[in-house]
Each structure stands twice: as C-alpha cells, then as structure tokens.
Design a protein around this motif. Structure first.
Motif: not given
Length: 176
Positions: A48-72
């Motif tokens: 993903x072309x990330x130019x500016x660091x995302x907010x903490x909420x955006x980052x952890x929400x994106x991280x959680x989306x990946x973690x959900x795949x892992x848990x499934x």
C-alpha cells in the motif's frame, strides 16, 4: 484400505496440530520483534502506498482486518484437525464427520469474504492521511479468490450432501 486412511488421517491430525501451535507462536514472535505502530505502517503494509502515517485508529483498524483473516484461518485449521481426528478414529461416514466438512466449508467462505474485503478496507484506512490525490481504494479479484470461494462452496455442498447421505443411511438401517 480403512487402515491406510486412518494412518494418513493420523499424520494429518498431528501436522495440523503442529501448525496450530506454530502459527500463533510465529505471529506472537513477529509482534514482539516488530511492534506495530502507525509510524511504521509502510513497513508492515508494503503493498500500500502510504505517504503520511495514518492515525492510530486507522492503523489499528487496518491491522485488525488482517488479524481477523488470521483468526479465521486458525478456526479453519481447528475444524480441519477435528475432521482428521474423526477419520483417524474410523468415524468416516458419520454425522460428526459430515458436520465437520460442512463447518470447513463455512470457515472457508467466511475467510474468502473477509480476505476479499481486507485489501479495500486496509487501503482506505491506511491512505486516509495521504495528501489529496494520493488516497487509495484498491479492489482486487483474482483467479485465486474466485477459486478459493468456489472450493469453499464445494466443501460446503459436500458437507450438506454427506449430512443428508448419513441421515438417509441411518433411516434405512433403522427400517431394516
């Protein structure tokens, strides 16, 4: 033939057990070695072309989306291990085994749908702080996702068919 099936199922049962132990340990080791944080988002999400660091909420929400795949995936492996356990015990054409196959199909359908939604969600969240004109929404459908979803549907269908076959067989045995 039944003995060969039981031996292979036993090997696969222990292989699934090993993977169920190793994957969470590897994930935990990765998290301890590379503590995720919004300032290092581009290292964690290089696609993903990330130019500016995302907010903490955006980052952890994106991280959680990946973690959900892992848990499934862990849930799928747990069910797969259960099916191998039925087979190694010789419980092949039973309602338990048929139910396990049906659950496997459902786990895979859930995994396929979540994985399909993960990339758009992550790109939207992680590029939300990018300057105007550099925000992204990536949607991807490849033959892998389509094949994965079709295989999940097939497994679900086989589970339902086996459930029905075992039910009919049990009725016939009770009748005779």
């Amino acid at each position: 033939m039944l003995e060969k099936l039981r031996k292979l199922a036993n090997i696969l049962y222990w292989a699934a057990t090993a993977v169920l132990i190793a994957l969470p340990i590897a994930a935990l080791g990765y998290l301890l070695a590379e503590t995720p944080n919004p300032n290092r988002a581009s290292a964690l999400f290089p696609h993903i072309d990330i130019i500016a660091s995302p907010t903490g909420l955006a980052f952890w929400s994106a991280f959680s989306a990946g973690a959900l795949s892992f848990l499934l995936f862990i849930g799928f492996l747990w069910s797969l291990r259960g099916l191998f356990d039925f087979y190694r015990k010789g419980q092949i054409l039973t309602l338990h085994a048929a139910g396990a196959i049906l659950r496997l199909g459902k786990w895979l359908i859930a995994l396929a749908l979540v994985r399909f939604m993960t990339l758009p969600t992550q790109t939207l969240l992680l590029t939300s702080n990018n300057p105007d004109g550099h925000r992204q929404l990536a949607i991807s459908i490849s033959d892998h996702e389509v094949g994965f979803l079709l295989a999940a549907g097939l497994l679900t269908l086989i589970g339902w068919a086996m459930n029905e076959a075992v039910r009919i067989s049990d009725e016939n045995k009770a009748f005779v």
